[in-house]
Write an enzyme that holds these catalytic residues in place. Structure first.
Site, short mmCIF file in Angstrom:
data_model
loop_
_atom_site.label_atom_id
_atom_site.label_comp_id
_atom_site.label_asym_id
_atom_site.label_seq_id
_atom_site.Cartn_x
_atom_site.Cartn_y
_atom_site.Cartn_z
N ASN A 1 -22.30 -28.96 -33.18
CA ASN A 1 -22.47 -27.54 -33.44
C ASN A 1 -21.22 -26.92 -34.01
OD1 ASN A 1 -21.19 -25.19 -31.65
ND2 ASN A 1 -21.26 -27.05 -30.41
N ASN B 1 -11.86 -19.38 -22.67
CA ASN B 1 -12.10 -20.48 -23.61
C ASN B 1 -10.94 -20.56 -24.58
OD1 ASN B 1 -13.02 -22.24 -25.55
ND2 ASN B 1 -14.68 -20.92 -26.27
N CYS C 1 -12.12 -23.83 -28.39
CA CYS C 1 -13.21 -24.00 -29.35
C CYS C 1 -12.67 -24.62 -30.63
CB CYS C 1 -13.90 -22.68 -29.68
SG CYS C 1 -15.28 -22.96 -30.81
C1 FMN Z 1 -24.40 -25.06 -29.23
C2 FMN Z 1 -23.15 -25.06 -28.42
C3 FMN Z 1 -22.39 -23.90 -28.33
C4 FMN Z 1 -21.23 -23.87 -27.57
N1 FMN Z 1 -20.53 -22.69 -27.48
C5 FMN Z 1 -19.45 -22.63 -26.65
C6 FMN Z 1 -18.78 -21.40 -26.43
O1 FMN Z 1 -19.14 -20.34 -26.96
N2 FMN Z 1 -17.71 -21.40 -25.59
C7 FMN Z 1 -17.29 -22.52 -24.94
O2 FMN Z 1 -16.34 -22.45 -24.17
N3 FMN Z 1 -17.92 -23.70 -25.12
C8 FMN Z 1 -18.98 -23.78 -25.96
N4 FMN Z 1 -19.64 -24.99 -26.13
C9 FMN Z 1 -19.17 -26.19 -25.40
C10 FMN Z 1 -19.97 -26.42 -24.14
O3 FMN Z 1 -19.80 -25.33 -23.23
C11 FMN Z 1 -19.55 -27.72 -23.43
O4 FMN Z 1 -18.19 -27.64 -23.08
C12 FMN Z 1 -19.74 -28.95 -24.31
O5 FMN Z 1 -20.91 -28.83 -25.06
C13 FMN Z 1 -19.82 -30.24 -23.52
O6 FMN Z 1 -20.86 -30.24 -22.56
P1 FMN Z 1 -22.34 -30.83 -22.84
O7 FMN Z 1 -22.20 -32.20 -23.41
O8 FMN Z 1 -23.02 -30.79 -21.51
O9 FMN Z 1 -22.95 -29.89 -23.80
C14 FMN Z 1 -20.81 -25.04 -26.90
C15 FMN Z 1 -21.57 -26.21 -27.00
C16 FMN Z 1 -22.74 -26.24 -27.73
C17 FMN Z 1 -23.54 -27.51 -27.80
#
Ligand code: FMN
Ligand code: FAD
Ligand code: FES
Lengths: 292, 301
Positions: free
Chosen positions: B67, B124, B127
């Site tokens: 993403n 955060n 990012c």
């Molecule tokens: C579509 C999407 C949007 C995300 N947006 C944010 C965000 O706005 N802020 C943030 O700290 N992490 C964001 N992340 C990271 C997730 O919070 C998480 O740390 C990361 O995806 C790993 O975990 P997962 O494999 O369970 O998704 C985003 C992840 C995805 C997939």
């Protein structure tokens, strides 16, 4: 492709698959149909995300499927749909999907009615063709299409699916340039009245509708009043199509996962239905809004 | 059995919806609560509204989810309203994720978001998708510490700092954050990545680069959480690639106190939360555990 815990009804492509444009049909300055090379398995009601490299990625309904090619039809609204008019045969577009749920076509239905407003006919196009093919030998099956647009230039599906031009279709336009000078909702009201027997029961099994949200709201009200089932196809801004970005939420539901098709029961719990004002060029028609 | 506790806040289970996944509409929080989440993290909030990148912003292949949403959000004012509204709808603890372009912005956001009374504030600083506009504070120990300090100074709500795996060594950064006063750490954010469509020779994401999440990054997440646990005493919200109950157990053993789950909702829909919770309970029963606390950091004994 994903191997989710939930059983997917159809194989799903979740990374854009780029493929050749095989034909571009500019119906007029507002509508364009694009044919893409390849096979697709998609059910009526579902949608795909179309990627135009260097432009954007947007949701569209597949309108026709033939051997090794399929099409979608777009109304010119903004940058993406404008860019579609510049496409040439051989250009590459990507697509992923199919996403969303489907219209529910009960095997016992004997009398169905489709109500389309403008480009909303796109979402009913595969449904119409599927029903037609399935019921071709059923003499007592009835399908009516009430198809309205702002003016005659908006009734482009007469060219895209010529078989809709038959006795069971009523056309109408806001300006009377073709068919009755009525709104499709007024046609529906007439039609519901005609199909009512003396006891007030209605022999229409279901109304499927897609068009401007304000029109669909009226369709839903009519169906409730006449005690007829109804399914609407909603439109919301989509970022992902598969239930992650949250961009398409309507109240406590997601249009991309729980919809885009919702029935009467579901709509009762979605107070935001009907409050979505589409700012697109063709449908910004104040008289339409006032009259409803 | 799986009810958890962090900073004296009760979580009915350890699964926290990770930031950026569906946490944008207050009414949808009701649906999330029903789906079995233990906590909900909001999409990261900035001072001003942000449109984010143009589509395509996400897709998934066999091995990883990508993403580059570009931190689209409604801005702090609308987000405060959203959190307040959400708190009326749900009892589930809410974690407000914030991100700023400067250290001072983080301070202002911390102060403002406190008004909405979230249960936890998550900063955060990790990012990977907005590098052109924002400094990656999570890439340096000093910058990470500066953000931590100002966020803490502006609120009385517990603060966790979300770290990035896109660094040579996460340990000194975790240490710096702890020393600057963080109450906890969330790890990991997404890994930096890219995919190119071979027919058009074009990067698929509008932003070209994006963050990789989901199943494929699980080993990376486990290692980072393991190392952070060894380095600091503050609790960790272990995040990255968790999709099954067994993953959850493994992440707890690596040292997590709570578990962030995001992309799993893509693989299995939001009912995945109920499923993972049941799998955790099953595993615990079969292996003679009655308190989830006993699993935390078990791999370090
Ligand atoms: C579509 C999407 C949007 C995300 N947006 C944010 C965000 O706005 N802020 C943030 O700290 N992490 C964001 N992340 C990271 C997730 O919070 C998480 O740390 C990361 O995806 C790993 O975990 P997962 O494999 O369970 O998704 C985003 C992840 C995805 C997939
Ligand atoms: C499930 C689904 C299926 C669709 N199928 C079709 C189809 O078959 N044919 C077709 O022509 N269109 C379809 N659409 C709508 C189509 O995606 C939009 O017309 C397109 O995104 C417009 O892009 P644009 O860049 O040209 O215009 P934009 O610049 O994005 O929009 C121009 C104007 O239209 C408004 N607008 C754009 N998208 C929406 C929206 N989703 N809801 C309300 N207002 C909007 C904007 O506010 C703006 O004022 C579908 C939408 C959905 C959700
Ligand atoms: S379009 Fe992303 S959640 Fe529906």
């Amino acid at each position: 492709m994903n191997d989710g815990h939930i059983k997917k009804k159809l194989p799903r492509q979740d990374i854009p698959l780029t493929t050749k444009v095989v034909e571009v049909i500019k119906h007029n300055e507002c509508f364009v149909t694009v044919w893409l090379e390849g096979d697709i398995k998609i059910k009526p009601g579902q949608f795909i995300m179309v990627w135009f490299p260097n432009v954007e990625e947007k949701p569209f309904t597949v309108t026709c499927i033939k051997e090794n090619k399929f099409s979608f039809t777009a109304l010119k609204r903004g940058p993406f749909t404008e860019a579609l008019f510049e496409l040439k045969v051989g250009d590459l577009l990507g697509w992923r999907g199919p996403y969303g749920n489907t219209f529910n076509l009960d095997k016992n239905f004997k009398n169905v009615c489709l109500v389309a407003g403008g480009i909303g006919m796109a979402a009913l196009s595969l449904l119409y063709q599927n029903i037609k093919n399935r019921t071709i030998n059923q003499v007592n099956f009835k399908m009516n299409l009430l198809y309205g647009a702002k003016n005659c230039n908006g009734l482009i599906f007469k060219d895209i699916i010529p078989e809709i031009c038959n006795n069971n279709t009523c056309f109408c336009t806001d300006d009377g340039s073709e068919g009755d000078k009525l709104f499709s909702t007024e046609l529906l009201e007439k039609y519901l009245n005609e199909n009512q027997n003396e006891e007030g029961d209605n022999n229409i099994d279901v109304v499927y509708t897609c068009g401007p949200e304000i029109m669909m709201k009226k369709v839903v009200e009519l169906c409730e009043q006449y005690n007829v089932g109804c399914e609407v196809s909603l439109e919301r801004y989509m970022g992902c199509g598969f239930g992650i970005c949250g961009g398409c939420s309507i109240n406590h539901k997601l249009v991309c996962m729980d919809g885009p098709v919702f029935n009467l029961e579901e709509l009762k719990n979605l107070p935001d239905f009907g409050n979505h004002i589409c700012k697109c060029k063709e449908e910004k028609n104040e008289s339409f809004t006032k009259k409803l | 059995m799986i009810d958890s506790n962090l900073f004296n806040i009760k979580f009915k289970n350890p699964l926290v919806l990770a930031s950026g996944i569906l946490g944008v509409s207050a009414e949808y929080f009701k649906t999330l609560e029903k789906s079995g989440v233990g906590g909900i993290t909001t999409k990261s909030i900035s001072l001003k509204p942000r449109k984010g990148h143009k589509n395509p912003i996400m897709f998934c292949d066999d091995h990883g989810f990508m993403n580059a949403v570009g931190l689209s959000n409604a801005g702090i004012d609308k987000s405060i309203e959203m959190i307040k509204k959400a708190k009326q709808f749900v009892k589930t603890p809410i974690i407000a994720s914030i991100f700023g372009g400067t250290v001072d912005e983080f301070g202002e956001l911390s102060k403002l978001v406190t008004e909405a009374k979230p249960d936890i504030i998550e900063a955060n600083i990790s990012c990977p998708n907005v590098k052109k506009e924002f400094k990656l504070f999570g890439a340096s120990a000093e910058a990470a510490a500066a953000v931590t300090k100002i966020v803490k100074d502006n609120t009385n709500i517990p603060v966790v700092i979300k770290l990035t795996p896109n660094v040579t060594d996460i340990k000194p950064i975790a240490k710096a954050v702890e020393e600057a006063g963080a109450d906890g750490i969330t790890a990991i954010n997404t890994l930096s990545g890219m995919r190119i469509d071979v027919n058009t020779k074009m990067p698929i994401l509008t932003n070209k680069f994006g963050g990789v999440s989901g199943k494929g990054i699980f080993p990376v997440a486990v290692k980072n959480v393991y190392e952070i646990y060894k380095t600091v005493k503050i609790p960790i919200i272990g995040t990255g690639g968790i999709t099954t109950g067994k993953d959850a157990i493994e992440m707890l053993m690596a040292g997590a106190s709570l578990l962030g789950v995001g992309t799993a909702a893509y693989y299995g829909g939001i009912k995945v939360f109920t499923k993972v919770n049941l799998e955790i309970e099953d595993w615990m029963k079969n292996n003679g555990y009655s308190n989830i606390k006993d699993l935390m950091g078990a791999a370090h004994e």
